[in-house]
Design a protein around this motif. Structure first.
Motif, PDB file in Angstrom:
ATOM      1  N   MET A 127      41.162  35.839  41.502  1.00  0.00           N
ATOM      2  CA  MET A 127      41.320  36.163  42.916  1.00  0.00           C
ATOM      3  C   MET A 127      40.164  37.029  43.428  1.00  0.00           C
ATOM      4  O   MET A 127      39.708  37.938  42.734  1.00  0.00           O
ATOM      5  N   SER A 128      39.721  36.738  44.625  1.00  0.00           N
ATOM      6  CA  SER A 128      38.702  37.577  45.260  1.00  0.00           C
ATOM      7  C   SER A 128      39.261  38.981  45.438  1.00  0.00           C
ATOM      8  O   SER A 128      40.376  39.158  45.925  1.00  0.00           O
ATOM      9  N   GLY A 129      38.493  39.978  45.019  1.00  0.00           N
ATOM     10  CA  GLY A 129      38.935  41.360  45.117  1.00  0.00           C
ATOM     11  C   GLY A 129      39.671  41.860  43.887  1.00  0.00           C
ATOM     12  O   GLY A 129      40.010  43.042  43.804  1.00  0.00           O
ATOM     13  N   ALA A 130      39.900  40.973  42.912  1.00  0.00           N
ATOM     14  CA  ALA A 130      40.650  41.377  41.720  1.00  0.00           C
ATOM     15  C   ALA A 130      39.775  42.040  40.662  1.00  0.00           C
ATOM     16  O   ALA A 130      40.295  42.700  39.763  1.00  0.00           O
ATOM     17  N   GLY A 131      38.448  41.847  40.755  1.00  0.00           N
ATOM     18  CA  GLY A 131      37.575  42.526  39.797  1.00  0.00           C
ATOM     19  C   GLY A 131      36.662  41.627  38.997  1.00  0.00           C
ATOM     20  O   GLY A 131      36.183  42.023  37.936  1.00  0.00           O
ATOM     21  N   ARG A 132      36.360  40.433  39.484  1.00  0.00           N
ATOM     22  CA  ARG A 132      35.476  39.535  38.737  1.00  0.00           C
ATOM     23  C   ARG A 132      34.116  40.174  38.483  1.00  0.00           C
ATOM     24  O   ARG A 132      33.561  40.071  37.387  1.00  0.00           O
ATOM     25  N   SER A 133      33.555  40.841  39.502  1.00  0.00           N
ATOM     26  CA  SER A 133      32.225  41.449  39.344  1.00  0.00           C
ATOM     27  C   SER A 133      32.249  42.569  38.321  1.00  0.00           C
ATOM     28  O   SER A 133      31.303  42.723  37.524  1.00  0.00           O
TER      29      SER A 133
ATOM     30  N   ARG B 191      44.893  46.015  50.183  1.00  0.00           N
ATOM     31  CA  ARG B 191      44.363  47.387  50.251  1.00  0.00           C
ATOM     32  C   ARG B 191      42.866  47.416  49.942  1.00  0.00           C
ATOM     33  O   ARG B 191      42.102  48.144  50.591  1.00  0.00           O
ATOM     34  N   ARG B 192      42.440  46.625  48.980  1.00  0.00           N
ATOM     35  CA  ARG B 192      41.027  46.625  48.596  1.00  0.00           C
ATOM     36  C   ARG B 192      40.147  46.044  49.705  1.00  0.00           C
ATOM     37  O   ARG B 192      39.059  46.571  49.986  1.00  0.00           O
ATOM     38  N   PHE B 193      40.597  44.951  50.314  1.00  0.00           N
ATOM     39  CA  PHE B 193      39.807  44.381  51.407  1.00  0.00           C
ATOM     40  C   PHE B 193      39.773  45.319  52.608  1.00  0.00           C
ATOM     41  O   PHE B 193      38.738  45.466  53.266  1.00  0.00           O
ATOM     42  N   GLU B 194      40.903  45.975  52.879  1.00  0.00           N
ATOM     43  CA  GLU B 194      40.928  46.905  54.007  1.00  0.00           C
ATOM     44  C   GLU B 194      40.037  48.114  53.747  1.00  0.00           C
ATOM     45  O   GLU B 194      39.385  48.626  54.661  1.00  0.00           O
ATOM     46  N   SER B 195      39.986  48.579  52.505  1.00  0.00           N
ATOM     47  CA  SER B 195      39.171  49.758  52.195  1.00  0.00           C
ATOM     48  C   SER B 195      37.683  49.453  52.289  1.00  0.00           C
ATOM     49  O   SER B 195      36.879  50.321  52.619  1.00  0.00           O
ATOM     50  N   THR B 196      37.299  48.209  51.991  1.00  0.00           N
ATOM     51  CA  THR B 196      35.886  47.825  52.073  1.00  0.00           C
ATOM     52  C   THR B 196      35.511  47.303  53.459  1.00  0.00           C
ATOM     53  O   THR B 196      34.329  47.080  53.743  1.00  0.00           O
ATOM     54  N   ARG B 197      36.555  47.087  54.301  1.00  0.00           N
ATOM     55  CA  ARG B 197      36.363  46.579  55.655  1.00  0.00           C
ATOM     56  C   ARG B 197      35.657  45.233  55.661  1.00  0.00           C
ATOM     57  O   ARG B 197      34.865  44.915  56.571  1.00  0.00           O
ATOM     58  N   ARG B 198      35.965  44.432  54.654  1.00  0.00           N
ATOM     59  CA  ARG B 198      35.399  43.088  54.574  1.00  0.00           C
ATOM     60  C   ARG B 198      36.521  42.066  54.669  1.00  0.00           C
ATOM     61  O   ARG B 198      37.630  42.306  54.180  1.00  0.00           O
ATOM     62  N   PRO B 199      36.259  40.910  55.273  1.00  0.00           N
ATOM     63  CA  PRO B 199      37.296  39.875  55.362  1.00  0.00           C
ATOM     64  C   PRO B 199      37.442  39.143  54.026  1.00  0.00           C
ATOM     65  O   PRO B 199      36.520  39.115  53.211  1.00  0.00           O
ATOM     66  N   HIS B 200      38.606  38.560  53.827  1.00  0.00           N
ATOM     67  CA  HIS B 200      38.781  37.680  52.674  1.00  0.00           C
ATOM     68  C   HIS B 200      37.968  36.414  52.925  1.00  0.00           C
ATOM     69  O   HIS B 200      37.929  35.901  54.055  1.00  0.00           O
ATOM     70  N   PRO B 201      37.286  35.872  51.920  1.00  0.00           N
ATOM     71  CA  PRO B 201      36.404  34.711  52.151  1.00  0.00           C
ATOM     72  C   PRO B 201      37.105  33.472  52.699  1.00  0.00           C
ATOM     73  O   PRO B 201      36.436  32.588  53.242  1.00  0.00           O
TER      74      PRO B 201
END
Length: 292
Positions: free
Chosen positions: A13-19, A98-108
C-alpha cells in the motif's frame, strides 16, 4: 549465474513504508531498484553485475496491467532458476489516512475523491498480489525506526533454518494483526486479570504463566495447536516458504496470549514430525505494555 541470484519484489500500500524497506535493504548491501515495470524483471537480472546475489525491486502498482505482468515475470524467473519472493507492506486504512494528511500529499489513486477512496481502489487492485505474498508486514503501529528494525530482523543475517516462525501475542481490543498467517483466539482461558495479585503482572511472569497453563483445556489446546502447526509447517517448507507468523490473541494482550505464546515458542520447534527440519521460533508481544 542466474541460479545464484535472489530477487525480492517489494510492493504494498502507498504510505505503508515501501521506501523505508528499500532503504533498509540498501544498507544491508542489497542491490535495490525503485519503480521498475514488472515486465523488465528478467532484463534486470541480465543487466546486473554477476557478483550481485541479492536484488530488491520496488514496484509501483498504478499500472493497470500490474498483476498480470508481475505474475508472468515471476513465473519466467522461476523457469530460469532465479529464487524470488514477494514482500508486501500493509497498514490499516486509518494509519494510511493519518500519514497522507501529515505529509499533505494526495493518495496517488484518489483523483478528485477522498484519500479513503484512493486507498480502497489500491487495496482492491492489490488484493491478489497480497494473497500471493511470501512476507506480509503490517506497519500500522510502527514508526520508521521500528519498521527498519523489523526488516533487519528478517534480512540482516541469512538464517540456515528451514522455517522462521514469529509467534505474535496481541489484544483483540487493539485489532487483529493483518500480517498473521494464522490467528488463534485464547479468550476461552480463565483471565488472570481478575485475580488481584496477578493483575499487575504479565504472561511472562511465572505466576501468571502457571495459572494460564493449568486452566481447563489449555494442555489439549497446546497439543492440538502443535499438531496443526506441524501439518502447516511441513507444507510451507515443501512450497519454499521461509517465514510464518502465528498470532495468539486475548482481550488485552497482557496475560493469556503472552503466556501461551511463550509456551509455544519452546514447543513448536521440537515437534516430532519436524525433526528433519530446522525450525526457528521467536516471540513478539505486540501489545504488552499498553494500558488494559
Amino acid at each position: 549465474m542466474k541460479g545464484d541470484t535472489e530477487i525480492l519484489v517489494i510492493t504494498g500500500m502507498s504510505g505503508a513504508g515501501r521506501s523505508t524497506v528499500a532503504h533498509t535493504l540498501e544498507d544491508l548491501d542489497w542491490y535495490v531498484v525503485d519503480n521498475l515495470p514488472p515486465a523488465l524483471l528478467g532484463n534486470l537480472i541480465d543487466l546486473v553485475n554477476v557478483s550481485v546475489k541479492k536484488v530488491a525491486v520496488v514496484i509501483d502498482v498504478r499500472g493497470r496491467a500490474f498483476f498480470d505482468d508481475l505474475t508472468k515475470s515471476l513465473a519466467e524467473l522461476a523457469d530460469q532458476g532465479v529464487s524470488r519472493k514477494i514482500l508486501f507492506v500493509d497498514a490499516a486504512d486509518d494509519a494510511l489516512v493519518r500519514r497522507f494528511e501529515s505529509t499533505r500529499r494526495p493518495h496517488p489513486l484518489q483523483g478528485a475523491e477522498r484519500i479513503l477512496d484512493g486507498i480502497a481502489k489500491e487495496r482492491e487492485r492489490l488484493r491478489e498480489v497480497r494473497d500471493s505474498a511470501d512476507i506480509v508486514i503490517d506497519s500500522s503501529a510502527l514508526n520508521i525506526h521500528q519498521l527498519e528494525k523489523k526488516i533487519n530482523k528478517y534480512f540482516h543475517e541469512e538464517s540456515e533454518s528451514d522455517l522462521r516462525v514469529n509467534i505474535l501475542s496481541f489484544g483483540y481490543k487493539y485489532g487483529i494483526p493483518v500480517d498473521a498467517d494464522l490467528v488463534m483466539d485464547c479468550r476461552f482461558i480463565a483471565n488472570p486479570h481478575w485475580i488481584p495479585e496477578l493483575r499487575p503482572l504479565t504472561g511472562k511472569d511465572k505466576a501468571v504463566s502457571d495459572e494460564v497453563l493449568k486452566s481447563a483445556n489449555v494442555q489439549e489446546f497446546l497439543e492440538r495447536y502443535q499438531s496443526l502447526f506441524e501439518t502447516m509447517a511441513s507444507g510451507f517448507i515443501s512450497e519454499g516458504r521461509k517465514f510464518l507468523t502465528l498470532a495468539i490473541g486475548c482481550t488485552g494482550g497482557k496475560h493469556r496470549s503472552v503466556a501461551i505464546t511463550e509456551e509455544l515458542v519452546s514447543k513448536l520447534s521440537k515437534g516430532k514430525n519436524l525433526a528433519k527440519f530446522k525450525i526457528e521460533t521467536h516471540a513478539i508481544h505486540r501489545d504488552l505494555g499498553r494500558e488494559i
